[in-house]
Design an enzyme around this catalytic site. Structure first.
Site, PDB file in Angstrom:
ATOM      1  N   ASP A  42      -5.277 -57.644  15.229  1.00 18.83           N
ATOM      2  CA  ASP A  42      -6.148 -58.397  16.140  1.00 18.83           C
ATOM      3  C   ASP A  42      -5.597 -59.826  16.171  1.00 18.83           C
ATOM      4  OD1 ASP A  42      -8.253 -59.977  17.213  1.00 18.83           O
ATOM      5  OD2 ASP A  42      -9.741 -58.513  16.544  1.00 18.83           O
TER       6      ASP A  42
ATOM      7  N   HIS B  67     -11.930 -60.423  11.133  1.00 15.05           N
ATOM      8  CA  HIS B  67     -13.177 -59.687  10.939  1.00 15.05           C
ATOM      9  C   HIS B  67     -12.912 -58.349  10.257  1.00 15.05           C
ATOM     10  CE1 HIS B  67     -13.445 -62.258  14.557  1.00 15.05           C
ATOM     11  NE2 HIS B  67     -14.620 -62.579  14.047  1.00 15.05           N
TER      12      HIS B  67
ATOM     13  N   HIS C 176     -11.007 -54.621  20.435  1.00 18.01           N
ATOM     14  CA  HIS C 176     -10.637 -53.849  19.246  1.00 18.01           C
ATOM     15  C   HIS C 176     -11.349 -52.503  19.145  1.00 18.01           C
ATOM     16  CE1 HIS C 176      -8.649 -54.826  15.081  1.00 18.01           C
ATOM     17  NE2 HIS C 176      -8.305 -53.638  15.536  1.00 18.01           N
TER      18      HIS C 176
ATOM     19  N   ASP D 264      -6.830 -59.045  10.639  1.00 13.92           N
ATOM     20  CA  ASP D 264      -7.964 -59.441  11.471  1.00 13.92           C
ATOM     21  C   ASP D 264      -8.809 -60.474  10.732  1.00 13.92           C
ATOM     22  OD1 ASP D 264     -10.220 -59.391  13.219  1.00 13.92           O
ATOM     23  OD2 ASP D 264     -10.091 -57.221  13.488  1.00 13.92           O
TER      24      ASP D 264
ATOM     25  N   ASP E 184     -14.681 -55.509  11.089  1.00  9.81           N
ATOM     26  CA  ASP E 184     -14.943 -54.442  12.068  1.00  9.81           C
ATOM     27  C   ASP E 184     -15.536 -53.214  11.388  1.00  9.81           C
ATOM     28  OD1 ASP E 184     -13.971 -56.184  13.940  1.00  9.81           O
ATOM     29  OD2 ASP E 184     -12.027 -55.238  14.151  1.00  9.81           O
TER      30      ASP E 184
ATOM     31  N   GLU F  14      -7.137 -57.700  21.535  1.00 11.73           N
ATOM     32  CA  GLU F  14      -7.971 -58.893  21.752  1.00 11.73           C
ATOM     33  C   GLU F  14      -7.225 -60.061  22.399  1.00 11.73           C
ATOM     34  OE1 GLU F  14     -11.257 -59.033  21.513  1.00 11.73           O
ATOM     35  OE2 GLU F  14     -11.789 -57.321  20.236  1.00 11.73           O
TER      36      GLU F  14
ATOM     37  N   ASP G 278      -6.975 -62.449  16.738  1.00 13.21           N
ATOM     38  CA  ASP G 278      -7.839 -63.466  16.132  1.00 13.21           C
ATOM     39  C   ASP G 278      -7.642 -63.546  14.625  1.00 13.21           C
ATOM     40  OD1 ASP G 278      -9.614 -61.694  14.760  1.00 13.21           O
ATOM     41  OD2 ASP G 278     -11.001 -61.615  16.448  1.00 13.21           O
TER      42      ASP G 278
ATOM     43  N   HIS H 256     -16.689 -53.515  19.499  1.00 14.39           N
ATOM     44  CA  HIS H 256     -15.410 -53.994  18.941  1.00 14.39           C
ATOM     45  C   HIS H 256     -15.564 -54.482  17.499  1.00 14.39           C
ATOM     46  CE1 HIS H 256     -15.391 -58.630  19.952  1.00 14.39           C
ATOM     47  NE2 HIS H 256     -16.548 -58.241  19.477  1.00 14.39           N
TER      48      HIS H 256
END
Length: 300
Positions: A227, A125, A100, A123, A127, A272, A229, A140
């Site tokens: 992303d 996360h 990412h 996402d 980030d 990712e 994830d 990332h």
């Protein structure tokens, strides 16, 4: 005919697990070009951006809490230039990752063409780390912070300007793993976030309706940074930092379909995808299916 330019970024230096550099190949192998051509887009595949080597402990200028800073920054400068050219031609930039950290370059190439670029960050996360707040030093985990102008100048000044995006023009969707520094930044900057808690309470339809209404009134273009994830590891196992309890395949398709109907997305990246951690290229196939929905594929 609508034109999409595909840019692969085989970046694995923004984190430590090998394999994510094969993401763009895996996505192409899963049939992204054929899928989008069936939707009557003209596809231009610009190939892959070249990525430098990982830094070693003895290298000069090694930043302990910014792993592979020089190589990540250089690759993002190249990516920003390519994305900039794509937008100038009037094509839709579709970036395939890679980790990412590449979002720094994508946003640097896109944001200069808009007064108020909106960003949907799909996402697990945030980030939103910097060298000071990052527990790992993995870049990332920093691209959204860098795009807000926070962090090392080598990352914040990609493309020769900063910031790329305003905090009030960002919507995070699917967050369920935020570091303390990120939580603080979200509160401080007033960034709109739909955690899994909100998504479960409100339902994905309401979340997307609110997101679309919120961004439509304040932005002149919207970048989607997805992303894999963000999805639950059951649906997208081939990611470097899986977090259980994520968005479902169905919720994600609904989100993409609603964005397609809103006709507001002006650039996108899917990142990712790590084939080494995957099961029979399942995650790349999910990425391609979601792209289908984003670009207007319908069930009937």
């Amino acid at each position: 005919m609508k034109k999409i330019s595909i840019i692969g970024v085989p970046m694995d230096l923004g984190q430590t697990r090998r394999g994510v550099d094969m993401g763009p190949s895996a996505i192409r192998y899963a049939g992204v070009i054929e899928r989008l051509e069936r939707l009557h887009y003209e596809i231009e595949d610009l190939g892959d951006i070249s990525i430098g080597r990982a830094e070693r402990a003895g290298d000069p200028d090694v930043h302990v809490n910014l792993r592979n800073l020089k190589a990540v920054a250089e690759a993002n400068e190249k990516l920003a230039e390519v994305v900039d050219e794509v937008v100038k031609k009037g094509h839709f930039p579709l970036v395939l990752g890679g980790d990412h950290s590449i979002a720094i370059g994508t946003l640097a190439g896109v944001a200069k063409h808009y007064k108020n670029l909106g960003v949907i960050w799909y996402d697990a996360h945030g980030d939103l780390n910097t060298a000071e707040t990052s527990p790992s030093g993995n870049i990332h985990g920093m691209p959204l912070a860098a795009s807000l102008g926070l962090g090392h100048p080598a990352l914040t000044n990609i493309g020769g300007y900063s910031p790329k995006v305003k905090p009030e023009n960002i919507v995070l969707i699917g967050a369920r793993s935020l570091d303390e520094g990120e939580k603080q930044l979200i509160k401080e900057k007033g960034i709109k976030v739909y955690t899994m808690h909100e998504i479960d309470r409100l339902g994905m339809t309401k979340v997307m309706e609110e997101t679309i209404a919120y961004l439509k009134e304040r932005t002149d273009g919207v970048h989607l940074s997805l992303d894999l994830d963000g999805l639950d590891p059951h649906d997208a196992p081939g990611v470097g930092t899986p977090v259980i309890g994520g968005l479902t395949y169905r919720e994600s398709h609904l989100a993409m379909e609603m964005l397609a109907e809103a006709e507001m997305i002006t650039s996108a990246e899917f990142v990712e995808v790590n084939p080494i951690l995957d099961e029979r290229n399942k995650t790349a196939s999910v990425a391609v299916a979601l792209m289908g929905s984003l670009f207007g594929e319908k069930l009937v």
